[in-house]
Design a protein around this motif. Structure first.
Motif, PDB file in Angstrom:
ATOM      1  N   GLN A 292      75.341  44.895  73.860  1.00 28.73           N
ATOM      2  CA  GLN A 292      74.224  43.962  74.016  1.00 28.73           C
ATOM      3  C   GLN A 292      73.758  43.416  72.672  1.00 28.73           C
ATOM      4  N   THR A 293      73.762  44.252  71.660  1.00 28.85           N
ATOM      5  CA  THR A 293      73.298  43.799  70.349  1.00 28.85           C
ATOM      6  C   THR A 293      74.298  42.886  69.663  1.00 28.85           C
ATOM      7  N   ARG A 294      75.547  42.885  70.114  1.00 29.13           N
ATOM      8  CA  ARG A 294      76.579  42.078  69.460  1.00 29.13           C
ATOM      9  C   ARG A 294      77.183  41.010  70.365  1.00 29.13           C
ATOM     10  N   ILE A 295      76.592  40.816  71.540  1.00 30.00           N
ATOM     11  CA  ILE A 295      77.158  39.844  72.471  1.00 30.00           C
ATOM     12  C   ILE A 295      77.108  38.441  71.907  1.00 30.00           C
ATOM     13  N   SER A 296      76.040  38.097  71.166  1.00 29.71           N
ATOM     14  CA  SER A 296      75.942  36.761  70.570  1.00 29.71           C
ATOM     15  C   SER A 296      77.034  36.533  69.539  1.00 29.71           C
ATOM     16  N   GLN A 297      77.386  37.599  68.801  1.00 31.10           N
ATOM     17  CA  GLN A 297      78.447  37.473  67.807  1.00 31.10           C
ATOM     18  C   GLN A 297      79.796  37.233  68.476  1.00 31.10           C
ATOM     19  N   PHE A 298      80.039  37.910  69.601  1.00 33.49           N
ATOM     20  CA  PHE A 298      81.291  37.703  70.316  1.00 33.49           C
ATOM     21  C   PHE A 298      81.380  36.289  70.890  1.00 33.49           C
ATOM     22  N   VAL A 299      80.243  35.755  71.327  1.00 28.02           N
ATOM     23  CA  VAL A 299      80.233  34.406  71.894  1.00 28.02           C
ATOM     24  C   VAL A 299      80.498  33.355  70.819  1.00 28.02           C
ATOM     25  N   VAL A 300      79.907  33.561  69.646  1.00 28.56           N
ATOM     26  CA  VAL A 300      80.015  32.579  68.568  1.00 28.56           C
ATOM     27  C   VAL A 300      81.342  32.700  67.812  1.00 28.56           C
ATOM     28  N   ALA A 301      81.944  33.860  67.812  1.00 33.08           N
ATOM     29  CA  ALA A 301      83.132  34.110  66.994  1.00 33.08           C
ATOM     30  C   ALA A 301      84.272  33.125  67.232  1.00 33.08           C
ATOM     31  N   PRO A 302      84.660  32.792  68.478  1.00 30.95           N
ATOM     32  CA  PRO A 302      85.759  31.826  68.655  1.00 30.95           C
ATOM     33  C   PRO A 302      85.463  30.454  68.050  1.00 30.95           C
ATOM     34  N   SER A 303      84.238  29.963  68.248  1.00 39.46           N
ATOM     35  CA  SER A 303      83.867  28.672  67.678  1.00 39.46           C
ATOM     36  C   SER A 303      83.878  28.732  66.156  1.00 39.46           C
ATOM     37  N   PHE A 304      83.354  29.814  65.604  1.00 38.90           N
ATOM     38  CA  PHE A 304      83.330  29.976  64.152  1.00 38.90           C
ATOM     39  C   PHE A 304      84.750  30.029  63.596  1.00 38.90           C
ATOM     40  N   LEU A 305      85.632  30.747  64.263  1.00 35.45           N
ATOM     41  CA  LEU A 305      87.014  30.845  63.817  1.00 35.45           C
ATOM     42  C   LEU A 305      87.716  29.488  63.898  1.00 35.45           C
ATOM     43  N   ALA A 306      87.455  28.749  64.975  1.00 31.85           N
ATOM     44  CA  ALA A 306      88.069  27.427  65.131  1.00 31.85           C
ATOM     45  C   ALA A 306      87.602  26.481  64.033  1.00 31.85           C
ATOM     46  N   ILE A 307      86.305  26.502  63.729  1.00 28.84           N
ATOM     47  CA  ILE A 307      85.778  25.647  62.661  1.00 28.84           C
ATOM     48  C   ILE A 307      86.365  26.059  61.318  1.00 28.84           C
ATOM     49  N   LEU A 308      86.465  27.357  61.094  1.00 27.90           N
ATOM     50  CA  LEU A 308      87.000  27.857  59.833  1.00 27.90           C
ATOM     51  C   LEU A 308      88.423  27.364  59.597  1.00 27.90           C
ATOM     52  N   VAL A 309      89.231  27.351  60.668  1.00 31.08           N
ATOM     53  CA  VAL A 309      90.628  26.945  60.537  1.00 31.08           C
ATOM     54  C   VAL A 309      90.774  25.424  60.556  1.00 31.08           C
ATOM     55  N   VAL A 310      90.200  24.796  61.591  1.00 28.42           N
ATOM     56  CA  VAL A 310      90.428  23.366  61.808  1.00 28.42           C
ATOM     57  C   VAL A 310      89.727  22.515  60.762  1.00 28.42           C
TER      58      VAL A 310
END
Length: 311
Positions: free
Chosen positions: A26-44
């Motif tokens: 529960q304390t890290r659910i927001s991080q899991f949700v944001v992680a794919p978008s953050f990774l995509a921005i980091l790469v693309v």
């Protein structure tokens, strides 16, 4: 006894472990949700910025090459007359676009701030062009300014047969048609920014100025407008960013023509990279555009952070 005690404690331990896991999730659910978008921005985004920067330092031509060539591509870029044409057009287009959009935007905002009738409808009408894409705007204005079926033909049909308005086909005037279309689209957005700022000004100060006998124009010029300086800065930064990366408006409206008379850095980059097989030069022009954007954005962010610290 010991077996019974152990068997009685194991469910509690199991339940406690499961509860800890649920709490951790529960304390890290927001991080899991944001992680794919953050990774995509980091790469693309940032990954390809680095890749473009390296390509601009290579000897790439038709295809990417990873042989380091130093500043060779930048030397070639700054020796091209077409690049200077694009830069000159950017200065003219960007300067007029920003100035006229600010002027029209603040004027419309001041008029709407007088609580006139049908304010909501007028605000929607002025803001609507910003909802359109630049492709739609460019296509519409291409038809409007077409000498054979637009404004010129319409006025001639009214009886003024000598009327001429063929800027879109004139090499010396075509860049100003881009200004007309871009200002039409952005001025409503600038109006919305200023109107929100005007509505946020402390009304007690305005009432005090009225009691002191100050006229409405003087109140705006000496009290209200100086108090919304940060909005001017924000509008300039946004409009500058839009002007530097303008591509689809030019492609839809003039395609960079006549000839290369309406070329901007973005269309130059596209032409070099994908039409002239000069990938290295295109990457170098892209990095120059990035440097220009950073020269605008970094001081802006610095001033914002500095203001927050002092506040």
């Amino acid at each position: 006894m010991s077996q019974t005690k152990e068997s009685g404690e194991s469910p509690d331990r199991s339940k406690g472990g499961q509860g800890n896991f649920v709490f951790w999730l529960q304390t890290r659910i927001s991080q899991f949700v944001v992680a794919p978008s953050f990774l995509a921005i980091l790469v693309v985004v940032y990954g390809f910025i680095l890749w473009t920067g390296y390509i601009s330092l290579s000897d790439s031509r038709m295809l990417p090459s990873y042989n380091f060539a130093g500043l060779e591509q930048y030397d070639r870029l700054w020796s091209m007359s077409r690049w200077y044409t694009a830069l000159n057009n950017m200065l003219v287009f960007g300067g007029l676009y920003i100035f006229i959009s600010l002027l029209i935007g603040i004027t419309l905002a001041i008029l709407l701030d007088q609580r006139i009738r049908m304010e909501g409808a007028l605000r929607t009408i002025f803001l609507y062009p910003m909802a359109l894409s630049f492709i739609v705007t460019g296509t519409a204005w291409k038809w409007i300014l077409n000498p054979g079926l637009g404004v010129q033909q319409f006025v001639r049909d009214l009886g003024f047969e000598t009327f001429t308005f063929d800027w879109i086909a004139d090499r010396d005037m075509v860049v100003y048609t881009l200004v007309i279309a871009a200002v039409w689209q952005a001025s409503g957005f600038v109006m919305a920014l200023f109107l929100a700022a005007l509505r946020g000004v402390d009304q007690d100060i305005i009432k005090a100025a009225y009691l002191d006998g100050a006229s409405l124009p003087r109140i705006y010029t000496t009290i209200i407008i100086p108090s919304i300086k940060p909005v001017f800065l924000s509008a300039v930064v946004i409009l500058s960013h839009l002007a530097i990366k303008s591509f689809d408006l030019v492609v839809a409206m003039t395609a960079g023509g006549p000839g290369v008379a309406s070329d901007l850095p973005a269309t130059f980059m596209f032409a070099m990279s994908f039409q002239r097989n000069q990938l290295g030069v295109g990457a170098a022009s892209a990095m120059m555009m990035l440097a220009t954007v950073m020269a605008i954005m970094v001081p802006y962010f610095y001033s914002q952070l500095r203001g927050e610290r002092h506040a």
